[in-house]
Design an enzyme around this catalytic site. Sequence first.
Site, short mmCIF file in Angstrom:
data_model
loop_
_atom_site.label_atom_id
_atom_site.label_comp_id
_atom_site.label_asym_id
_atom_site.label_seq_id
_atom_site.Cartn_x
_atom_site.Cartn_y
_atom_site.Cartn_z
N MET A 181 -5.85 2.27 7.06
CA MET A 181 -6.70 1.29 7.73
C MET A 181 -6.23 -0.13 7.40
SD MET A 181 -10.53 2.78 8.09
CE MET A 181 -11.08 2.50 6.42
N HIS A 216 -0.44 2.80 -0.88
CA HIS A 216 0.04 3.20 0.45
C HIS A 216 1.56 3.35 0.46
CE1 HIS A 216 -3.82 1.10 1.70
NE2 HIS A 216 -3.96 2.30 2.25
N GLY A 262 -3.71 10.34 -0.33
CA GLY A 262 -3.85 10.13 -1.76
C GLY A 262 -5.02 10.90 -2.33
N GLN A 304 -11.99 13.70 0.76
CA GLN A 304 -11.37 13.55 2.08
C GLN A 304 -10.14 14.43 2.20
OE1 GLN A 304 -10.80 9.67 4.37
NE2 GLN A 304 -8.76 9.95 3.53
N SER A 343 -6.96 0.35 -4.24
CA SER A 343 -7.77 0.46 -3.03
C SER A 343 -7.77 -0.88 -2.31
CB SER A 343 -9.21 0.83 -3.39
OG SER A 343 -10.07 0.74 -2.26
#
Length: 295
Positions: free
Chosen positions: A40, A47, A161, A167, A199
């Site tokens: 996102m 990432h 991750g 999730q 994060s």
Amino acid sequence: MFVDRLMLNTVMIITSHNKLKNYLETDLKNSISLGFVPTMGALHDGHITLMQEAISQCDFLVVSIFVNPTQFDNKSDLQKYPRNITQDVEFIKQHIDPKKLVVYAPETDDVYGNNPIAKKYGYDGLEQVMEGANRLGHFDGVGTILEFLFTIIKPDKAFFGEKDFQQLQIVKKLVEKLKLDIEIVGCPIKREAHGLAMSSRNERLTTDGRNKAALIYETLQKAAVYFKDHSIYKTQKFVEETFLNYPEFNLEYFTIASEETLKPVKRKYKNHLYRGFIVVHLEGVRLIDNIALPH
């Protein structure tokens, strides 16, 4: 707003799912293996670690950058979410060979048309606990965007991750339910130097708050040691009492659950995999983390 297939400093950005599908089906050879990292935006080293792992296992990479409205139950949280596509793409270019990837960065209407509503999914109960219980509809939103992206991109492998461990398990269940031929690869949590799980939300903390947030992982590590010789109930009380000593933190929950089912557990059994899940609020920012517990 970027036009379709814009080249930003040699990184290809595609903003239309139809153009992306056409590019993947016609411009790339069918024989290559394709990796996928959904994001996102507000990219950080966590990432990049996912992208590097994808490149190490696959020939080519698709990175999506899309703030998905249907997985936010809090409109204010959606509005505050950082967005800077130029900065994100520049960051990718510093770490990943631009010739080995394409970025898909759509507007909301390219994904949802005029109707940004999530589909309903069943994940065999994985969605009903922890984040699912506290953020109603969140995992329906996650499933909706991932089904869309998986259908368009058709990756061989998709990388997630373990910070969002619930999730990760739900994505595996989604792929199983939809009968998709995609391998879901879980990657270890990337942490800042003092242990805070990386994060995009960390950017909303002050420098002081970011340093104080190291307490979260410190407490999880101590809880893992404590868990070896104490019951689940006592371990939970240990974490709760720790945060009572730090009024600037608001502990939303600390739960010990089965890794497989994600269901909270009350008793320990031999040879069973447990994980501690935590959500803490600091300076108005909701921070999540987890840790594998000894068995």
